[in-house]
Design a protein around this motif. Structure first.
Motif, PDB file in Angstrom:
ATOM      1  N   ARG A  45      -1.426  15.754   1.030  1.00 25.89           N
ATOM      2  CA  ARG A  45      -1.487  14.489   1.770  1.00 25.89           C
ATOM      3  C   ARG A  45      -0.203  14.179   2.532  1.00 25.89           C
ATOM      4  O   ARG A  45      -0.019  13.052   2.985  1.00 25.89           O
ATOM      5  CB  ARG A  45      -1.822  13.339   0.804  1.00 25.89           C
TER       6      ARG A  45
ATOM      7  N   HIS B 244      -5.989   8.386  10.118  1.00 27.42           N
ATOM      8  CA  HIS B 244      -5.603   8.125   8.719  1.00 27.42           C
ATOM      9  C   HIS B 244      -6.829   8.184   7.798  1.00 27.42           C
ATOM     10  O   HIS B 244      -6.810   8.871   6.780  1.00 27.42           O
ATOM     11  CB  HIS B 244      -4.972   6.741   8.669  1.00 27.42           C
TER      12      HIS B 244
ATOM     13  N   HIS C 269       0.848  -1.206   0.000  1.00 26.35           N
ATOM     14  CA  HIS C 269       0.000   0.000   0.000  1.00 26.35           C
ATOM     15  C   HIS C 269       0.879   1.251   0.000  1.00 26.35           C
ATOM     16  O   HIS C 269       0.645   2.197  -0.746  1.00 26.35           O
ATOM     17  CB  HIS C 269      -0.913  -0.051   1.229  1.00 26.35           C
TER      18      HIS C 269
ATOM     19  N   GLY D  18       0.864   7.412   8.060  1.00 28.22           N
ATOM     20  CA  GLY D  18       1.089   6.095   7.453  1.00 28.22           C
ATOM     21  C   GLY D  18       2.392   5.473   7.940  1.00 28.22           C
ATOM     22  O   GLY D  18       2.437   4.275   8.234  1.00 28.22           O
TER      23      GLY D  18
ATOM     24  N   ILE E 224      -9.467  10.072  -2.252  1.00 31.48           N
ATOM     25  CA  ILE E 224      -8.261   9.470  -2.817  1.00 31.48           C
ATOM     26  C   ILE E 224      -7.659  10.391  -3.880  1.00 31.48           C
ATOM     27  O   ILE E 224      -8.393  11.048  -4.619  1.00 31.48           O
ATOM     28  CB  ILE E 224      -8.627   8.126  -3.509  1.00 31.48           C
ATOM     29  N   SER E 225      -6.336  10.403  -3.971  1.00 28.32           N
ATOM     30  CA  SER E 225      -5.661  11.214  -4.990  1.00 28.32           C
ATOM     31  C   SER E 225      -6.060  10.692  -6.375  1.00 28.32           C
ATOM     32  O   SER E 225      -6.645   9.618  -6.485  1.00 28.32           O
ATOM     33  CB  SER E 225      -4.146  11.062  -4.822  1.00 28.32           C
TER      34      SER E 225
ATOM     35  N   ARG F  32       2.301   1.703  -3.389  1.00 28.63           N
ATOM     36  CA  ARG F  32       1.278   2.229  -4.320  1.00 28.63           C
ATOM     37  C   ARG F  32       1.139   3.741  -4.130  1.00 28.63           C
ATOM     38  O   ARG F  32       1.133   4.508  -5.104  1.00 28.63           O
ATOM     39  CB  ARG F  32      -0.042   1.515  -4.019  1.00 28.63           C
ATOM     40  N   VAL F  33       1.074   4.149  -2.857  1.00 26.76           N
ATOM     41  CA  VAL F  33       0.929   5.581  -2.549  1.00 26.76           C
ATOM     42  C   VAL F  33       2.149   6.338  -3.087  1.00 26.76           C
ATOM     43  O   VAL F  33       2.027   7.393  -3.703  1.00 26.76           O
ATOM     44  CB  VAL F  33       0.790   5.776  -1.013  1.00 26.76           C
TER      45      VAL F  33
END
Ligand code: HEM
Length: 259
Positions: A157, A245, A143, A164, A255-256, A146-147
């Motif tokens: 963000r 979070h 994850h 995170g 979400i971006s 991915r971010v």
């Protein structure tokens, strides 16, 4: 003689009286807040629609509108959601394990052995807990990747990226503290190596090691400390950070995505 009302009419009249009474009661109105379709005299007005969102915890947690790309599985691969799902699974299976496990040097290993050999579904639940723990470490890491590759750590963000990083540390700590609990050779030596490494912390090395071991060497006090950390303290802290979070994902505009 006045004409008697048919039974069906009388029944429907008393049913509507009863509905009226229930819907006017304080108990009913304390559960169904303004805007709910179950309230007396509900009408589909813009004000009531906004009340539904403001007063319902479920609609409040999940956004009413989401961007088109955000619901595409191929965008997030649902890795954040998967990490959360695995955490829930770990909590449920962990509670099951707690019914059969006592954190003392004399009982821990025997309890795990008995759980696997004599308890119905014991082996299955233990393995689900173990595999979910490994998978959670993997899914949180993926994850994060991915971010990173989507550049989703950039403004606005950045703060959620920091939260995170804390979540990643907590996930690793949960995994490591759970490792000692079976009280087998693997666990003993893993924790001996881990606490020796922490002993090299500058200035406070000895103290850090002492606190983690609950003494000068690994023993039943270590087990109790790591047990409390594993089943209570770390889950409590991670839940707080998860809440922040998720809240930040909403506050940062969802979400971006492509500009
Ligand atoms: C227990 C661990 C974690 C859980 C349960 C979790 C959960 C989630 C969820 C459900 C989302 C919504 C989008 C998605 O599913 O990808 C999300 C987004 C996000 N997460 Fe996590 N996360 C965790 C760890 C991390 C880590 C380790 C980082 C980075 C160091 C991170 C940074 C972010 C950022 C920046 C977003 C917004 C992404 C975007 O807008 O595209 N998270 N997280």
């Amino acid at each position: 003689m006045p004409k008697k009302q048919p039974l069906s009419e009388r029944m429907s009249q008393s049913a509507s009286q009863l509905t009226d009474q229930v819907q006017s009661s304080q108990a009913w109105n304390s559960i169904f807040r303004p805007g709910s379709i179950f309230r007396k005299g509900y009408n589909d007005s813009p004000r009531n629609r906004s009340y539904v969102v403001m007063n319902s915890v479920l609609y409040h947690l999940h956004p009413v509108k989401v961007k088109r790309h955000a619901v595409k599985v191929s965008y997030t691969l649902c890795l954040g959601g998967l990490s959360f799902f695995l955490f829930i699974l770990l909590t449920v299976t962990g509670i099951f394990l707690m019914f059969f496990y006592r954190p003392t040097a004399a009982q821990a290993w025997d309890d795990i052995y008995t759980l696997q050999t004599s308890v119905t579904f014991g082996l299955l639940v233990r393995n689900m807990h173990r595999w979910a723990a490994h998978l959670m470490v993997l899914s949180v890491f993926l994850h994060m990747a991915r971010v990173f590759y989507h550049g989703a750590y950039k403004a606005p963000r950045e703060f959620n990226w920091v939260i995170g990083v804390i979540l990643l540390q907590l996930t690793l700590l949960l995994s490591f503290t759970g490792y000692l609990l079976p009280w087998d050779q693997l666990a003993l030596w893993a924790v001996t190596v881990g606490t020796n490494m922490m002993g090299y912390t500058p200035v406070f090395g000895e103290q850090v090691r002492f606190v983690l071991l609950g003494g000068v060497e690994i023993g039943t006090d270590t087990l109790l400390r790591w047990y409390v950390l594993h089943v209570l303290m770390l889950p409590f802290v991670i839940v707080i950070f998860m809440a922040i979070h998720f809240w930040r994902v909403r506050k940062d505009g969802g979400i971006s995505g492509p500009l």
